[in-house]
Design a protein around this motif. Structure first.
Motif, mmCIF file in Angstrom:
data_model
loop_
_atom_site.group_PDB
_atom_site.id
_atom_site.type_symbol
_atom_site.label_atom_id
_atom_site.label_comp_id
_atom_site.label_asym_id
_atom_site.label_seq_id
_atom_site.Cartn_x
_atom_site.Cartn_y
_atom_site.Cartn_z
ATOM 1 N N LEU A 141 0.819 -1.202 0.000
ATOM 2 C CA LEU A 141 0.000 0.000 0.000
ATOM 3 C C LEU A 141 0.859 1.261 0.000
ATOM 4 N N ALA A 142 1.956 1.233 0.764
ATOM 5 C CA ALA A 142 2.852 2.392 0.825
ATOM 6 C C ALA A 142 3.483 2.655 -0.547
ATOM 7 N N TRP A 143 3.922 1.594 -1.223
ATOM 8 C CA TRP A 143 4.516 1.763 -2.559
ATOM 9 C C TRP A 143 3.493 2.275 -3.563
ATOM 10 N N LEU A 144 2.281 1.743 -3.475
ATOM 11 C CA LEU A 144 1.235 2.191 -4.398
ATOM 12 C C LEU A 144 0.906 3.664 -4.165
ATOM 13 N N ALA A 145 0.768 4.056 -2.897
ATOM 14 C CA ALA A 145 0.456 5.451 -2.577
ATOM 15 C C ALA A 145 1.581 6.376 -3.024
ATOM 16 N N LYS A 146 2.831 5.962 -2.781
ATOM 17 C CA LYS A 146 3.970 6.788 -3.186
ATOM 18 C C LYS A 146 4.024 6.921 -4.702
ATOM 19 N N GLY A 147 3.722 5.838 -5.409
ATOM 20 C CA GLY A 147 3.724 5.895 -6.868
ATOM 21 C C GLY A 147 2.670 6.858 -7.397
ATOM 22 N N ILE A 148 1.480 6.832 -6.799
ATOM 23 C CA ILE A 148 0.418 7.741 -7.228
ATOM 24 C C ILE A 148 0.829 9.192 -6.989
ATOM 25 N N LEU A 149 1.400 9.475 -5.832
ATOM 26 C CA LEU A 149 1.825 10.847 -5.525
ATOM 27 C C LEU A 149 2.947 11.298 -6.447
ATOM 28 N N ASP A 150 3.892 10.408 -6.733
ATOM 29 C CA ASP A 150 5.003 10.764 -7.631
ATOM 30 C C ASP A 150 4.501 11.072 -9.035
ATOM 31 N N VAL A 151 3.572 10.270 -9.516
ATOM 32 C CA VAL A 151 3.020 10.500 -10.854
ATOM 33 C C VAL A 151 2.260 11.824 -10.892
ATOM 34 N N ALA A 152 1.438 12.071 -9.887
ATOM 35 C CA ALA A 152 0.649 13.305 -9.851
ATOM 36 C C ALA A 152 1.549 14.531 -9.787
ATOM 37 N N ARG A 153 2.641 14.432 -9.032
ATOM 38 C CA ARG A 153 3.559 15.567 -8.898
ATOM 39 C C ARG A 153 4.399 15.774 -10.158
ATOM 40 N N SER A 154 4.602 14.716 -10.919
ATOM 41 C CA SER A 154 5.459 14.798 -12.100
ATOM 42 C C SER A 154 4.745 15.395 -13.305
ATOM 43 N N ILE A 155 3.436 15.215 -13.400
ATOM 44 C CA ILE A 155 2.682 15.681 -14.557
ATOM 45 C C ILE A 155 2.221 17.113 -14.319
ATOM 46 N N HIS A 156 2.516 17.998 -15.246
ATOM 47 C CA HIS A 156 2.191 19.415 -15.089
ATOM 48 C C HIS A 156 0.679 19.637 -15.118
ATOM 49 N N THR A 157 0.266 20.711 -14.447
ATOM 50 C CA THR A 157 -1.152 21.048 -14.395
ATOM 51 C C THR A 157 -1.753 21.220 -15.784
ATOM 52 N N LEU A 158 -0.998 21.825 -16.694
ATOM 53 C CA LEU A 158 -1.506 22.043 -18.044
ATOM 54 C C LEU A 158 -1.766 20.727 -18.767
ATOM 55 N N VAL A 159 -0.920 19.724 -18.518
ATOM 56 C CA VAL A 159 -1.120 18.418 -19.155
ATOM 57 C C VAL A 159 -2.404 17.781 -18.623
ATOM 58 N N ILE A 176 -10.510 22.808 -12.163
ATOM 59 C CA ILE A 176 -10.534 22.348 -10.773
ATOM 60 C C ILE A 176 -9.904 20.964 -10.648
ATOM 61 N N LEU A 177 -10.288 20.066 -11.543
ATOM 62 C CA LEU A 177 -9.747 18.712 -11.496
ATOM 63 C C LEU A 177 -8.244 18.707 -11.790
ATOM 64 N N ALA A 178 -7.817 19.531 -12.747
ATOM 65 C CA ALA A 178 -6.392 19.587 -13.083
ATOM 66 C C ALA A 178 -5.575 20.087 -11.897
ATOM 67 N N ILE A 179 -6.041 21.155 -11.262
ATOM 68 C CA ILE A 179 -5.357 21.681 -10.077
ATOM 69 C C ILE A 179 -5.341 20.630 -8.967
ATOM 70 N N GLY A 180 -6.482 19.966 -8.769
ATOM 71 C CA GLY A 180 -6.576 18.979 -7.699
ATOM 72 C C GLY A 180 -5.639 17.799 -7.892
ATOM 73 N N LEU A 181 -5.585 17.263 -9.111
ATOM 74 C CA LEU A 181 -4.753 16.081 -9.354
ATOM 75 C C LEU A 181 -3.271 16.408 -9.230
ATOM 76 N N HIS A 182 -2.843 17.550 -9.774
ATOM 77 C CA HIS A 182 -1.431 17.901 -9.648
ATOM 78 C C HIS A 182 -1.077 18.249 -8.199
ATOM 79 N N SER A 183 -1.957 19.005 -7.534
ATOM 80 C CA SER A 183 -1.674 19.406 -6.157
ATOM 81 C C SER A 183 -1.643 18.215 -5.219
#
Length: 297
Positions: A141-159, A176-183
């Motif tokens: 679960l920790a690896w999955l959560a970290k992977g999701i956060l890393d992916v979200a932080r890596s993809i720019h809001t505009l993308v 709103i969704l774009a800001i939320g997912l990146h943030s």
């Protein structure tokens, strides 16, 4: 101090300086490679007449369009090449209408940033709890959560915005969704670091009396990290206000749409007005958030 200790200290300092010099050299080589390749590809050109273009643009920026609400020509004539009057325009009324639209766009931008930031924080909180190493969540679960956060932080809001506009259509919802997912990625990292900085003695004491994971979180973790969470939320929220101003470039509404219109029509006076509004909005929020953070400290 013994000779051995002196030698060890000298070697450590020398190695540290060599390491820093090595990193500096690598950075200098990277900068040289960037400049060299761009120059070889002839991509460092400033274009034709850069000085004249700069002077003209600065002159137009120096007259923000909102000044025309009071000082604009009420009978501005647009003529053809042969002098025929095509139409007459009241600049004061036109710019007053533009300012009204600018106010609506500013409110849209604030709503996108506010709701997107809240969404990102809510999505990030459970993921941060899973990735905080001191809470020892199950590794899968920790690896999955970290992977999701890393992916979200890596993809720019505009993308995110470009993809979401295609899914939910044009308008603030995509922003709103774009800001939320990146943030979510940024919040998750900040929240997890706040949890990892906790004193584990209080957490272990609550666990020792047979508390459930929910009770441990709300009785031992949440009260301690809440000030840091609020501070992190204010910081990311402030950043998202700036970030959301450009989401209109891809059809998510707000000030970005006005920026697109002004730049495409070379209306530098109107762009100057929009930028002044953005600076005032961000400065006001920065002042408010700083006072809130000081009250929490």
């Amino acid at each position: 101090m013994s000779a051995h200790a002196l030698t060890t200290s000298f070697v450590a300092k020398f190695s540290g300086r060599l390491g820093f010099l090595g990193l500096t050299l690598i950075y200098a080589l990277l900068v040289a490679a960037c400049l060299g390749t761009l120059a070889r590809e002839d991509e460092l050109s400033l274009g034709r007449n850069p000085v004249a273009n700069l002077v003209k643009t600065v002159g137009e920026f120096a007259h923000p369009s909102f000044l025309d609400v009071w000082f604009g020509n009420p009978k501005l004539e647009y003529k053809s090449d042969d002098g025929t009057v095509l139409r007459v325009e009241n600049r004061q009324e036109v710019e007053a209408d533009y300012l009204a639209g600018l106010g609506r766009a500013t409110w849209t931008t604030i709503r996108i940033a506010t709701l997107g930031s809240l969404l990102g924080a809510l999505l990030a909180l459970p993921l941060a709890v899973l990735t905080a190493r001191n809470l020892a969540a199950p590794k899968p679960l920790a690896w999955l959560a970290k992977g999701i956060l890393d992916v979200a932080r890596s993809i720019h809001t505009l993308v995110f915005g470009l993809v979401l506009v295609g899914i939910v259509g044009l308008g603030p919802t995509a922003g709103i969704l774009a800001i939320g997912l990146h943030s979510m990625g940024t919040y998750g990292k900040l929240f997890a670091e706040a949890i990892e900085s906790l004193d584990m003695a209080a957490i272990d004491a609550v666990r020792s009396v047979g508390a459930t994971p929910d009770q441990v979180f709300f009785n031992a973790i949440w009260p301690s990290v809440l000030p840091q969470f609020v501070s992190s939320h204010l910081y990311v929220w402030e950043f998202n206000i700036r970030d959301s101003t450009i989401l209109g470039l891809i059809g998510a509404g707000g000030l970005g749409l006005l920026i697109t219109e002004a730049t495409s029509l070379f209306q530098w006076g109107r762009l100057s007005t929009v930028l002044i509004v953005i600076v005032l909005m961000v400065s006001a929020f920065d002042t408010v958030s700083r006072r809130i953070r000081q009250a929490l400290s």
